[in-house]
Design a protein around this motif. Sequence first.
Motif, PDB file in Angstrom:
ATOM      1  N   ALA A 135       0.841  -1.215   0.072  1.00  0.00           N
ATOM      2  CA  ALA A 135       0.047   0.096  -0.004  1.00  0.00           C
ATOM      3  C   ALA A 135       0.774   1.194   0.180  1.00  0.00           C
ATOM      4  O   ALA A 135       2.040   1.245   0.588  1.00  0.00           O
ATOM      5  CB  ALA A 135      -0.979   0.031   1.230  1.00  0.00           C
ATOM      6  N   MET A 136       0.288   2.225  -0.660  1.00  0.00           N
ATOM      7  CA  MET A 136       0.912   3.388  -0.711  1.00  0.00           C
ATOM      8  C   MET A 136      -0.248   4.645  -0.358  1.00  0.00           C
ATOM      9  O   MET A 136      -1.424   4.500  -0.843  1.00  0.00           O
ATOM     10  CB  MET A 136       1.563   4.180  -1.851  1.00  0.00           C
ATOM     11  CG  MET A 136       2.496   5.605  -1.819  1.00  0.00           C
ATOM     12  SD  MET A 136       3.213   5.791  -3.269  1.00  0.00           S
ATOM     13  CE  MET A 136       1.841   6.030  -4.506  1.00  0.00           C
ATOM     14  N   LEU A 137      -0.080   5.634   0.540  1.00  0.00           N
ATOM     15  CA  LEU A 137      -1.046   6.765   0.715  1.00  0.00           C
ATOM     16  C   LEU A 137      -0.742   7.806  -0.209  1.00  0.00           C
ATOM     17  O   LEU A 137       0.185   8.511  -0.050  1.00  0.00           O
ATOM     18  CB  LEU A 137      -0.945   7.193   2.171  1.00  0.00           C
ATOM     19  CG  LEU A 137      -1.977   8.354   2.385  1.00  0.00           C
ATOM     20  CD1 LEU A 137      -3.420   8.271   2.070  1.00  0.00           C
ATOM     21  CD2 LEU A 137      -1.753   8.911   3.698  1.00  0.00           C
ATOM     22  N   GLY A 138      -1.628   7.920  -1.523  1.00  0.00           N
ATOM     23  CA  GLY A 138      -1.499   9.041  -2.189  1.00  0.00           C
ATOM     24  C   GLY A 138      -2.540   9.925  -1.659  1.00  0.00           C
ATOM     25  O   GLY A 138      -3.585   9.624  -1.392  1.00  0.00           O
ATOM     26  N   ILE A 139      -2.164  11.087  -1.581  1.00  0.00           N
ATOM     27  CA  ILE A 139      -3.167  12.192  -0.871  1.00  0.00           C
ATOM     28  C   ILE A 139      -2.926  13.627  -1.557  1.00  0.00           C
ATOM     29  O   ILE A 139      -2.040  14.038  -2.001  1.00  0.00           O
ATOM     30  CB  ILE A 139      -2.917  12.211   0.568  1.00  0.00           C
ATOM     31  CG1 ILE A 139      -4.152  12.935   1.338  1.00  0.00           C
ATOM     32  CG2 ILE A 139      -1.737  12.683   1.008  1.00  0.00           C
ATOM     33  CD1 ILE A 139      -4.484  12.701   2.889  1.00  0.00           C
ATOM     34  N   GLY A 140      -4.069  14.431  -1.650  1.00  0.00           N
ATOM     35  CA  GLY A 140      -3.995  15.665  -1.903  1.00  0.00           C
ATOM     36  C   GLY A 140      -5.054  16.531  -1.162  1.00  0.00           C
ATOM     37  O   GLY A 140      -6.116  15.982  -0.510  1.00  0.00           O
ATOM     38  N   ALA A 141      -5.357  17.741  -1.593  1.00  0.00           N
ATOM     39  CA  ALA A 141      -6.203  18.645  -0.843  1.00  0.00           C
ATOM     40  C   ALA A 141      -7.524  18.549  -1.507  1.00  0.00           C
ATOM     41  O   ALA A 141      -8.533  19.272  -0.948  1.00  0.00           O
ATOM     42  CB  ALA A 141      -5.700  20.058  -1.159  1.00  0.00           C
ATOM     43  N   LEU A 154       2.364  -3.487   7.489  1.00  0.00           N
ATOM     44  CA  LEU A 154       3.655  -4.284   7.266  1.00  0.00           C
ATOM     45  C   LEU A 154       4.661  -3.419   7.111  1.00  0.00           C
ATOM     46  O   LEU A 154       5.717  -3.755   7.397  1.00  0.00           O
ATOM     47  CB  LEU A 154       3.503  -5.233   6.353  1.00  0.00           C
ATOM     48  CG  LEU A 154       2.366  -6.347   6.551  1.00  0.00           C
ATOM     49  CD1 LEU A 154       2.208  -7.083   5.343  1.00  0.00           C
ATOM     50  CD2 LEU A 154       2.229  -6.926   7.977  1.00  0.00           C
ATOM     51  N   GLN A 155       4.697  -2.447   6.105  1.00  0.00           N
ATOM     52  CA  GLN A 155       5.732  -1.613   5.830  1.00  0.00           C
ATOM     53  C   GLN A 155       5.992  -0.520   6.944  1.00  0.00           C
ATOM     54  O   GLN A 155       4.703  -0.187   7.802  1.00  0.00           O
ATOM     55  CB  GLN A 155       5.382  -0.630   4.642  1.00  0.00           C
ATOM     56  CG  GLN A 155       5.205  -1.444   3.338  1.00  0.00           C
ATOM     57  CD  GLN A 155       4.866  -0.583   2.164  1.00  0.00           C
ATOM     58  OE1 GLN A 155       5.747  -0.233   1.466  1.00  0.00           O
ATOM     59  NE2 GLN A 155       3.522  -0.356   1.965  1.00  0.00           N
ATOM     60  N   THR A 156       6.993  -0.001   7.267  1.00  0.00           N
ATOM     61  CA  THR A 156       7.118   0.696   8.425  1.00  0.00           C
ATOM     62  C   THR A 156       7.852   1.903   8.090  1.00  0.00           C
ATOM     63  O   THR A 156       9.136   2.121   8.248  1.00  0.00           O
ATOM     64  CB  THR A 156       8.074   0.067   9.469  1.00  0.00           C
ATOM     65  OG1 THR A 156       9.441  -0.364   8.689  1.00  0.00           O
ATOM     66  CG2 THR A 156       7.543  -1.183  10.015  1.00  0.00           C
ATOM     67  N   PRO A 157       7.235   3.065   7.745  1.00  0.00           N
ATOM     68  CA  PRO A 157       5.544   2.919   7.489  1.00  0.00           C
ATOM     69  C   PRO A 157       5.250   2.954   5.952  1.00  0.00           C
ATOM     70  O   PRO A 157       6.207   2.814   5.104  1.00  0.00           O
ATOM     71  CB  PRO A 157       5.142   4.063   7.917  1.00  0.00           C
ATOM     72  CG  PRO A 157       6.170   5.157   7.664  1.00  0.00           C
ATOM     73  CD  PRO A 157       7.418   4.372   7.732  1.00  0.00           C
ATOM     74  N   PRO A 158       4.003   2.674   5.568  1.00  0.00           N
ATOM     75  CA  PRO A 158       3.670   2.971   4.062  1.00  0.00           C
ATOM     76  C   PRO A 158       4.248   4.352   3.740  1.00  0.00           C
ATOM     77  O   PRO A 158       4.071   5.395   4.241  1.00  0.00           O
ATOM     78  CB  PRO A 158       2.342   2.832   4.286  1.00  0.00           C
ATOM     79  CG  PRO A 158       1.865   1.965   5.436  1.00  0.00           C
ATOM     80  CD  PRO A 158       2.699   2.163   6.347  1.00  0.00           C
ATOM     81  N   PRO A 159       4.549   4.318   2.248  1.00  0.00           N
ATOM     82  CA  PRO A 159       5.003   5.409   1.857  1.00  0.00           C
ATOM     83  C   PRO A 159       3.882   6.474   1.487  1.00  0.00           C
ATOM     84  O   PRO A 159       2.919   6.139   1.255  1.00  0.00           O
ATOM     85  CB  PRO A 159       5.757   5.076   0.508  1.00  0.00           C
ATOM     86  CG  PRO A 159       5.161   3.880   0.284  1.00  0.00           C
ATOM     87  CD  PRO A 159       4.887   3.024   1.513  1.00  0.00           C
ATOM     88  N   ILE A 160       4.463   7.678   1.579  1.00  0.00           N
ATOM     89  CA  ILE A 160       3.083   8.640   1.582  1.00  0.00           C
ATOM     90  C   ILE A 160       3.409   9.424   0.230  1.00  0.00           C
ATOM     91  O   ILE A 160       4.867   9.888   0.011  1.00  0.00           O
ATOM     92  CB  ILE A 160       3.106   9.564   2.756  1.00  0.00           C
ATOM     93  CG1 ILE A 160       2.584   8.909   3.791  1.00  0.00           C
ATOM     94  CG2 ILE A 160       2.233  10.953   2.277  1.00  0.00           C
ATOM     95  CD1 ILE A 160       2.662   9.805   4.973  1.00  0.00           C
TER      96      ILE A 160
END
Length: 288
Positions: A106-112, A171-177
């Motif tokens: 997983a990756m957290l892709g985020i925006g406004a 599981l990832q420490t942490p998931p990439p953002i």
Amino acid sequence: MQLGIHYANFTHPDWQHQLTERLTETARIADQGGVAQFTVMDHWFQMEVLGGPSEPMLEGYTTLGYLAAVTERLRLSLLVTGVTYRHPGLLAKTVTTLDVLSGGRAMLGIGAAWYEREHLGLGVPFPPLKERFERLEETLQIVRQLWSGDQTPYAGTHYQLAEPVNVPPPLQTPPPIMIGGSGERKTLRLVAQYADACNLFGESPDAIRHKLEVLRGHCEQVGTDYEALEKTMIFRGDPTQDPDAFLAVMETYATLGISMITMTPPGDDPVAWATDMSERVVPRLSEI
């Protein structure tokens, strides 16, 4: 250089009967064909440029959870999560769940967030831009805290968490953002301060060079490692029409530091396009 496939359009021939099968097969081909990342949008209405609310649109994190079960290698993300749609404590838990069930992909892709019509259409508050960026920064602080295991109560302007517990951890420490957007004053500053990757809008090499110089400046100001950031970019076009010309352009972007190009399948057959890309383009792209 790597390829990311952004599956933004579900309106293909006979989508009423083949939407799931077509999405699944595209993802499986990408997974087996060397594509590094698979993303879908965080929209509840289709964008107006692709037909608007009358066209099909799947909810993003449910879709990623499904794709986690039918793929093995792809990194999975929304491009990008709208900060207005989910409380940050619940968002951290959602991405954690995706990371656990996908085996750490997983990756957290985020925006406004920006699509006012779907906010109004479905009854979701749509604050002014300044507030959305304030909420974005608090959200980034909260998810990073939850993923670090720090259970100290969080007290922000817009969000308060009395007990920020997140079990099981990712599981990832942490998931990439990854933060999407090219805004020089706010967006790229947030990338420098909180993120592992940026996603820039496809522009000319000169424009990308300038954006990355701005990002480097923000990194220097906040004391983060510019070189450690993953630089990605949305690119429009169809490389299968002229792979040689496409790869020549990619070499230019690679020299600027872009390590991943994200593309939306053009035309009516994303399965055929993903197959062609995997066979004719991805192997050569990986050598850049």
